[in-house]
Motif scaffolding. Structure first.
Motif, PDB file in Angstrom:
ATOM      1  N   TYR A  46      11.393  -2.321   2.754  1.00 54.98           N
ATOM      2  CA  TYR A  46      10.623  -1.114   3.073  1.00 54.98           C
ATOM      3  C   TYR A  46      11.277  -0.446   4.282  1.00 54.98           C
ATOM      4  O   TYR A  46      10.843  -0.587   5.413  1.00 54.98           O
ATOM      5  N   ARG A  47      12.354   0.266   4.017  1.00 56.59           N
ATOM      6  CA  ARG A  47      13.215   0.736   5.097  1.00 56.59           C
ATOM      7  C   ARG A  47      12.633   1.876   5.920  1.00 56.59           C
ATOM      8  O   ARG A  47      13.169   2.196   6.988  1.00 56.59           O
ATOM      9  N   ASP A  48      11.579   2.485   5.446  1.00 54.44           N
ATOM     10  CA  ASP A  48      10.925   3.524   6.239  1.00 54.44           C
ATOM     11  C   ASP A  48       9.807   2.936   7.088  1.00 54.44           C
ATOM     12  O   ASP A  48       9.022   3.664   7.693  1.00 54.44           O
ATOM     13  N   LYS A  49       9.726   1.613   7.142  1.00 54.39           N
ATOM     14  CA  LYS A  49       8.690   0.938   7.906  1.00 54.39           C
ATOM     15  C   LYS A  49       9.311  -0.088   8.859  1.00 54.39           C
ATOM     16  O   LYS A  49      10.488  -0.426   8.737  1.00 54.39           O
ATOM     17  N   VAL A  59       7.395 -17.196  24.104  1.00 50.99           N
ATOM     18  CA  VAL A  59       7.006 -16.393  22.948  1.00 50.99           C
ATOM     19  C   VAL A  59       7.822 -15.111  22.957  1.00 50.99           C
ATOM     20  O   VAL A  59       7.960 -14.458  23.996  1.00 50.99           O
ATOM     21  N   GLU A  60       8.360 -14.742  21.792  1.00 51.61           N
ATOM     22  CA  GLU A  60       9.048 -13.460  21.625  1.00 51.61           C
ATOM     23  C   GLU A  60       8.492 -12.730  20.407  1.00 51.61           C
ATOM     24  O   GLU A  60       8.189 -13.361  19.390  1.00 51.61           O
ATOM     25  N   PHE A  61       8.387 -11.423  20.535  1.00 51.31           N
ATOM     26  CA  PHE A  61       7.951 -10.554  19.441  1.00 51.31           C
ATOM     27  C   PHE A  61       8.851  -9.331  19.447  1.00 51.31           C
ATOM     28  O   PHE A  61       8.993  -8.673  20.473  1.00 51.31           O
ATOM     29  N   ILE A  62       9.458  -9.017  18.294  1.00 47.58           N
ATOM     30  CA  ILE A  62      10.303  -7.831  18.219  1.00 47.58           C
ATOM     31  C   ILE A  62      10.052  -7.076  16.923  1.00 47.58           C
ATOM     32  O   ILE A  62       9.730  -7.675  15.888  1.00 47.58           O
ATOM     33  N   CYS A  63      10.183  -5.753  17.012  1.00 52.00           N
ATOM     34  CA  CYS A  63      10.088  -4.886  15.839  1.00 52.00           C
ATOM     35  C   CYS A  63      11.487  -4.544  15.350  1.00 52.00           C
ATOM     36  O   CYS A  63      12.368  -4.226  16.156  1.00 52.00           O
ATOM     37  N   GLN A  64      11.674  -4.626  14.053  1.00 49.78           N
ATOM     38  CA  GLN A  64      12.933  -4.245  13.427  1.00 49.78           C
ATOM     39  C   GLN A  64      12.658  -3.287  12.275  1.00 49.78           C
ATOM     40  O   GLN A  64      11.593  -3.334  11.653  1.00 49.78           O
ATOM     41  N   THR A  65      13.635  -2.434  11.982  1.00 45.65           N
ATOM     42  CA  THR A  65      13.525  -1.584  10.806  1.00 45.65           C
ATOM     43  C   THR A  65      13.431  -2.456   9.567  1.00 45.65           C
ATOM     44  O   THR A  65      14.110  -3.478   9.456  1.00 45.65           O
ATOM     45  N   GLY A  66      12.583  -2.074   8.625  1.00 53.43           N
ATOM     46  CA  GLY A  66      12.391  -2.854   7.419  1.00 53.43           C
ATOM     47  C   GLY A  66      13.669  -2.997   6.612  1.00 53.43           C
ATOM     48  O   GLY A  66      14.564  -2.150   6.668  1.00 53.43           O
ATOM     49  N   GLU A 122       7.311  -8.992   6.383  1.00 46.88           N
ATOM     50  CA  GLU A 122       7.593  -7.713   5.745  1.00 46.88           C
ATOM     51  C   GLU A 122       7.011  -7.772   4.343  1.00 46.88           C
ATOM     52  O   GLU A 122       7.316  -8.724   3.604  1.00 46.88           O
ATOM     53  N   PRO A 123       6.188  -6.826   3.968  1.00 46.31           N
ATOM     54  CA  PRO A 123       5.640  -5.717   4.728  1.00 46.31           C
ATOM     55  C   PRO A 123       4.607  -6.210   5.743  1.00 46.31           C
ATOM     56  O   PRO A 123       4.071  -7.303   5.582  1.00 46.31           O
ATOM     57  N   THR A 124       4.341  -5.414   6.764  1.00 42.42           N
ATOM     58  CA  THR A 124       3.388  -5.837   7.789  1.00 42.42           C
ATOM     59  C   THR A 124       1.954  -5.802   7.287  1.00 42.42           C
ATOM     60  O   THR A 124       1.094  -6.486   7.822  1.00 42.42           O
ATOM     61  N   SER A 125       1.690  -5.007   6.250  1.00 41.89           N
ATOM     62  CA  SER A 125       0.361  -4.970   5.639  1.00 41.89           C
ATOM     63  C   SER A 125       0.486  -4.503   4.200  1.00 41.89           C
ATOM     64  O   SER A 125       1.423  -3.788   3.851  1.00 41.89           O
ATOM     65  N   TRP A 126      -0.459  -4.901   3.376  1.00 41.11           N
ATOM     66  CA  TRP A 126      -0.483  -4.458   1.988  1.00 41.11           C
ATOM     67  C   TRP A 126      -1.870  -4.722   1.413  1.00 41.11           C
ATOM     68  O   TRP A 126      -2.695  -5.427   2.001  1.00 41.11           O
ATOM     69  N   THR A 127      -2.120  -4.141   0.253  1.00 36.90           N
ATOM     70  CA  THR A 127      -3.370  -4.329  -0.460  1.00 36.90           C
ATOM     71  C   THR A 127      -3.090  -4.991  -1.800  1.00 36.90           C
ATOM     72  O   THR A 127      -2.273  -4.505  -2.582  1.00 36.90           O
ATOM     73  N   SER A 137       0.813  -1.201   0.000  1.00 35.60           N
ATOM     74  CA  SER A 137       0.000   0.000   0.000  1.00 35.60           C
ATOM     75  C   SER A 137       0.850   1.256   0.000  1.00 35.60           C
ATOM     76  O   SER A 137       0.369   2.334  -0.319  1.00 35.60           O
ATOM     77  N   ALA A 138       2.122   1.123   0.373  1.00 30.87           N
ATOM     78  CA  ALA A 138       3.020   2.270   0.313  1.00 30.87           C
ATOM     79  C   ALA A 138       4.326   1.822  -0.329  1.00 30.87           C
ATOM     80  O   ALA A 138       4.979   0.916   0.140  1.00 30.87           O
ATOM     81  N   THR A 139       4.714   2.449  -1.415  1.00 34.81           N
ATOM     82  CA  THR A 139       5.928   2.077  -2.116  1.00 34.81           C
ATOM     83  C   THR A 139       7.139   2.414  -1.268  1.00 34.81           C
ATOM     84  O   THR A 139       7.198   3.473  -0.651  1.00 34.81           O
ATOM     85  N   PRO A 140       8.145   1.544  -1.208  1.00 36.03           N
ATOM     86  CA  PRO A 140       9.326   1.846  -0.399  1.00 36.03           C
ATOM     87  C   PRO A 140      10.031   3.080  -0.937  1.00 36.03           C
ATOM     88  O   PRO A 140      10.220   3.239  -2.139  1.00 36.03           O
ATOM     89  N   THR A 141      10.421   3.956  -0.027  1.00 36.35           N
ATOM     90  CA  THR A 141      11.073   5.186  -0.448  1.00 36.35           C
ATOM     91  C   THR A 141      12.580   5.079  -0.427  1.00 36.35           C
ATOM     92  O   THR A 141      13.274   5.925  -0.962  1.00 36.35           O
ATOM     93  N   ASP A 142      13.095   4.035   0.210  1.00 36.89           N
ATOM     94  CA  ASP A 142      14.542   3.858   0.307  1.00 36.89           C
ATOM     95  C   ASP A 142      14.868   2.420  -0.050  1.00 36.89           C
ATOM     96  O   ASP A 142      14.922   1.552   0.796  1.00 36.89           O
ATOM     97  N   VAL A 143      15.036   2.141  -1.331  1.00 31.81           N
ATOM     98  CA  VAL A 143      15.247   0.771  -1.753  1.00 31.81           C
ATOM     99  C   VAL A 143      16.695   0.372  -1.523  1.00 31.81           C
ATOM    100  O   VAL A 143      17.589   1.222  -1.498  1.00 31.81           O
ATOM    101  N   PRO A 144      16.956  -0.925  -1.332  1.00 29.86           N
ATOM    102  CA  PRO A 144      18.317  -1.373  -1.069  1.00 29.86           C
ATOM    103  C   PRO A 144      19.247  -1.081  -2.235  1.00 29.86           C
ATOM    104  O   PRO A 144      18.844  -1.031  -3.388  1.00 29.86           O
TER     105      PRO A 144
END
Length: 425
Positions: free
Chosen positions: A401-404, A391-398, A259-264, A184-191
């Motif tokens: 999709y590096r801005d997510k 159980v473990e859950f962690i958030c990491q920078t994409g 990754e991504p956490t959501s999309w359409t 739903s949001a195009t990555p703004t900082d591609v690898p």
């Protein structure tokens, strides 16, 4: 077959045809050998193989065995040799969250299967996994679909540096698959950067995204009275179901990330495969008072889950955080509700039994967190640690999709990982 599934099959065939000749990989230290028949359509039998018994009326573990046999009956002898392997510690523990295709996990890749074979393989998962919405089989298939989203994003950008043991999600190769969905949001900082030596495919050292790079193996011969494991995984996914004497002896380790956490999707369908996992933890941490939050707070910071691949048996010696016995009855129910999405990876009856076990042990279970409790910022981390459940859950920078943010999670059991068949002390 749905439009999305038809596109996926066509994408896998495209990757197979581009790949060309078959590549044999002898993996030292992994305890398995994989022959990636990249150009095979599955329609021609290498040699005659005996048909395995199939009972369409079977229930429970017998139904899983029947589905496994039905899948094996679609394979030639070489493909069966890729799929049915020894139930050894080396094979069982050979799983990863990395997009490392068949270099880090055993089994036959989905990308080499015909439509008939793929349908039979997916039916094995459907029978073996939970039936809940956004959990179990549904969750696994959405996770695979997310990797096609990443494959599409990677195919339109330069490849990122290869993943390392600590940077566990870096992409390293462009994918050739056709997109089945768009973010739903195009990555703004591609690898940026170059692929590692060895490649742009699913073997020979290459790292790739896409639904064709998921691998299914049976460790030991599927049976209703023996000991064997259903071993399935790929990028951001590791399913390990161990069967013994007609019962599920272990539903862990279960690694799930996204990754991504959501999309359409193109047809307007919205996906958020891990929202149920995340929301249960948010309800739990959101119920804690200021004093409870202070007690649950960990002093350490985390970059990834502690008990990911290669960390078997490395549970902390001392439990940390807030003891669940100090919570109100309503809060204790939230703990069980938070655990449920992970154990729902296995069949519904086994998940129900596991939840009963964890409920009995609840008062000796601890909850803890690091970073923030919003699970929306790099380093936000939540843990549930009981006599059995982990159980473990962690958030990491994409990574793409590096801005997510993207998620890593793992479910383990102190006494039931791999059906308690191996000792890691």
């Amino acid at each position: 077959m749905s439009k999305d599934r038809t596109r996926q099959v066509r994408a896998r065939r495209t990757r197979r045809n581009i790949a060309g000749a078959a590549v044999a990989l002898a993996l030292i230290g992994g305890g398995f050998a994989v022959a990636n028949a990249s150009t095979s359509t599955g329609g021609t039998k290498a040699s005659a193989v005996a048909k395995r018994p199939v009972d369409k009326n079977a229930k429970g573990v017998a139904a899983v065995v029947s589905a496994a046999n039905a899948f094996l009956n679609t394979l030639d002898s070489d493909q069966q040799s890729e799929t049915v392997l020894d139930f050894s510690e080396e094979n069982a523990t050979a799983w990863s969250n990395l997009p490392c295709a068949g270099t880090c996990r055993p089994g036959i890749d989905f990308g080499s299967l015909s439509e008939e074979q793929l349908a039979a393989a997916e039916n094995v998962l459907k029978v073996a996994l939970g039936s809940g919405k956004d959990t179990g089989y549904d969750h696994v298939m959405q996770t695979i679909l997310a990797d096609d989203v990443l494959a599409s994003a990677e195919s339109t950008s330069s490849a990122a540096p290869a993943p390392s043991a600590t940077a566990t999600d870096s992409a390293t190769a462009t994918a050739t698959s056709t997109a089945t969905a768009t973010d739903s949001a195009t990555p703004t900082d591609v690898p940026t950067g170059a692929p590692p030596s060895g490649g742009t495919g699913g073997g020979g050292g290459g790292f790739s995204y896409g639904s064709g790079y998921y691998y299914l193996a049976f460790l030991g011969t599927p049976s209703a009275d023996g000991t064997w494991q259903l071993h399935f995984g790929g990028h951001h996914l590791a399913v390990n179901l161990t069967y013994k004497d007609g019962k599920v002896a272990g539903a862990s380790p279960f690694f799930s990330g996204i990754e991504p956490t959501s999309w359409t999707a193109d047809d307007g369908t919205e996906y958020a495969p891990m929202e149920k996992f995340r929301s249960g933890l948010l309800k739990l941490t959101g119920s804690l008072s200021t004093e409870q939050l202070a007690e649950a707070k960990l002093s350490e910071s985390f970059g990834d889950v502690l008990l990911g691949p290669g960390s078997d048996g490395e549970f902390p010696e001392t439990k940390e955080g807030l003891k669940v016995s100090e919570l109100s009855p309503k809060q204790q129910k939230l703990v069980l509700a938070a655990i449920h999405p992970w154990i729902a990876n296995v069949d519904d009856a086994t998940a129900k039994q596991l939840l009963k076990t964890y409920a009995k042990e609840l008062k000796d279970t601890y909850i803890s967190y690091s970073g923030g409790t919003g699970l929306d910022t790099n380093g936000d981390y939540v843990r549930i640690d009981g006599p059995s459940v982990w159980v473990e859950f962690i958030c990491q920078t994409g990574v793409v999709y590096r801005d997510k943010i993207h998620y890593h999670t793992v479910y383990r059991d102190h006494t039931r990982d791999y059906g308690n068949e191996f000792s890691f002390s």
